[in-house]
Design an enzyme around this catalytic site. Sequence first.
Site, PDB file in Angstrom:
ATOM      1  N   ASP A  44      -2.721  76.185  98.304  1.00  0.00           N
ATOM      2  CA  ASP A  44      -3.156  75.025  99.090  1.00  0.00           C
ATOM      3  C   ASP A  44      -2.343  74.949 100.393  1.00  0.00           C
ATOM      4  O   ASP A  44      -2.630  74.128 101.266  1.00  0.00           O
ATOM      5  CB  ASP A  44      -3.107  73.723  98.276  1.00  0.00           C
ATOM      6  CG  ASP A  44      -1.729  73.383  97.759  1.00  0.00           C
ATOM      7  OD1 ASP A  44      -0.779  74.172  97.973  1.00  0.00           O
ATOM      8  OD2 ASP A  44      -1.584  72.319  97.125  1.00  0.00           O
ATOM      9  N   SER A  45      -1.372  75.876 100.556  1.00  0.00           N
ATOM     10  CA  SER A  45      -0.708  76.032 101.852  1.00  0.00           C
ATOM     11  C   SER A  45      -1.719  76.459 102.919  1.00  0.00           C
ATOM     12  O   SER A  45      -1.407  76.430 104.118  1.00  0.00           O
ATOM     13  CB  SER A  45       0.430  77.059 101.753  1.00  0.00           C
ATOM     14  OG  SER A  45      -0.041  78.261 101.161  1.00  0.00           O
ATOM     15  N   LYS A 112      -3.563  77.569  89.472  1.00  0.00           N
ATOM     16  CA  LYS A 112      -2.182  77.068  89.544  1.00  0.00           C
ATOM     17  C   LYS A 112      -2.250  75.569  89.757  1.00  0.00           C
ATOM     18  O   LYS A 112      -3.118  75.084  90.502  1.00  0.00           O
ATOM     19  CB  LYS A 112      -1.418  77.731  90.698  1.00  0.00           C
ATOM     20  CG  LYS A 112       0.027  77.201  90.828  1.00  0.00           C
ATOM     21  CD  LYS A 112       0.882  78.059  91.743  1.00  0.00           C
ATOM     22  CE  LYS A 112       0.842  77.651  93.194  1.00  0.00           C
ATOM     23  NZ  LYS A 112       1.184  76.241  93.468  1.00  0.00           N
ATOM     24  N   GLU A 114       0.465  71.878  89.951  1.00  0.00           N
ATOM     25  CA  GLU A 114       1.846  71.419  90.111  1.00  0.00           C
ATOM     26  C   GLU A 114       2.201  70.389  89.039  1.00  0.00           C
ATOM     27  O   GLU A 114       1.365  69.541  88.694  1.00  0.00           O
ATOM     28  CB  GLU A 114       2.031  70.792  91.503  1.00  0.00           C
ATOM     29  CG  GLU A 114       1.829  71.790  92.620  1.00  0.00           C
ATOM     30  CD  GLU A 114       2.062  71.196  94.011  1.00  0.00           C
ATOM     31  OE1 GLU A 114       2.481  70.021  94.123  1.00  0.00           O
ATOM     32  OE2 GLU A 114       1.819  71.920  94.995  1.00  0.00           O
ATOM     33  N   GLU A 181       9.943  76.221  92.956  1.00  0.00           N
ATOM     34  CA  GLU A 181      10.006  76.070  94.419  1.00  0.00           C
ATOM     35  C   GLU A 181      11.198  75.214  94.833  1.00  0.00           C
ATOM     36  O   GLU A 181      11.404  74.107  94.309  1.00  0.00           O
ATOM     37  CB  GLU A 181       8.698  75.437  94.947  1.00  0.00           C
ATOM     38  CG  GLU A 181       8.727  75.299  96.482  1.00  0.00           C
ATOM     39  CD  GLU A 181       7.367  75.167  97.143  1.00  0.00           C
ATOM     40  OE1 GLU A 181       6.344  75.175  96.437  1.00  0.00           O
ATOM     41  OE2 GLU A 181       7.345  75.044  98.374  1.00  0.00           O
TER      42      GLU A 181
HETATM   43  O1  KIV Z   1       0.344  76.984  98.261  1.00  0.00           O
HETATM   44  C1  KIV Z   1       1.286  77.780  98.262  1.00  0.00           C
HETATM   45  O2  KIV Z   1       1.455  78.593  99.179  1.00  0.00           O
HETATM   46  C2  KIV Z   1       2.222  77.739  97.133  1.00  0.00           C
HETATM   47  C3  KIV Z   1       3.484  78.542  97.174  1.00  0.00           C
HETATM   48  C4  KIV Z   1       4.354  78.249  96.030  1.00  0.00           C
HETATM   49  C5  KIV Z   1       3.316  80.015  97.270  1.00  0.00           C
HETATM   50  O3  KIV Z   1       1.979  77.036  96.214  1.00  0.00           O
END
Ligand code: KIV
Length: 257
Positions: A44-45, A112, A114, A181
Amino acid sequence: MKKWNVSAVRAAKGKQKLGCVTAYDAAFARLADEAGAPIILVGDSMGMNCLGYETTLPVKLEETLSAVAAVSRGAKDALVVGDMPFGSYQCGDDAAMANAVAIIKAGADAVKLEGGAKVCALIKRMTEAGIPVLAHVGMTPQSVNSYGGFKKQGKTREDAEKVLADAKAVEAAGAFAVTLECIPAELAAEITAAVRIPTIGIGAGPVCDAQWLVMHDLLGLNEKVPSFVKKYADLASVVRNAFAAYVGEVADGKFPA
Ligand code: KIV
């Protein structure tokens, strides 16, 4: 080249350190894949790196789905992980399941999300439904408003214990790997020794089983990068110079010849 899957990632712990990257389109996913990156995360970056947002929070599920589809078309051997954007799994577990299924149907091999203990029931449900989950603890950027900025986590012993407990909890819930992280390197080392799943660090020191770097940071497309980043190229200059040469040659009548 080796085809990566979640079993291969788990089996690499203690044997092979994995350099994992983000990508957001087919062209860069193909290049990362050809270079041997074992995991490509459609992070999501993307919000900051491609969409011009200040944080990851505005990223929409539709944007993730279209990037996951593109990356999965570009990557052949890497494991493609789709990052669940903010709001797509905080909206109730049934909706979260439907959104994870949509990410898998778009082409991801895993999702993924969080959070630690708080998301364990969801991780268990996804894993039991055949959706591999890569967990993410420590500094979780989707909580930026709760932290009051992107702040290193686990600095006091009490906070460190919480991050350690989160990592153990996501392992017990069935996550196949865990992102650490922005936590102290000593804490990342302690967690890496305490769990049987691979730890993938970003700003968490050298002892993790694997590392993430954000594509735009490692390629030098972002001029300002976090202090832990190593730039392996200076693509910003290369790209700017190429654009300038083209614009100049058109203006001078040199292109097309
Ligand atoms: O969105 C992202 O880039 C991440 C990093 C931990 C790689 O979640």
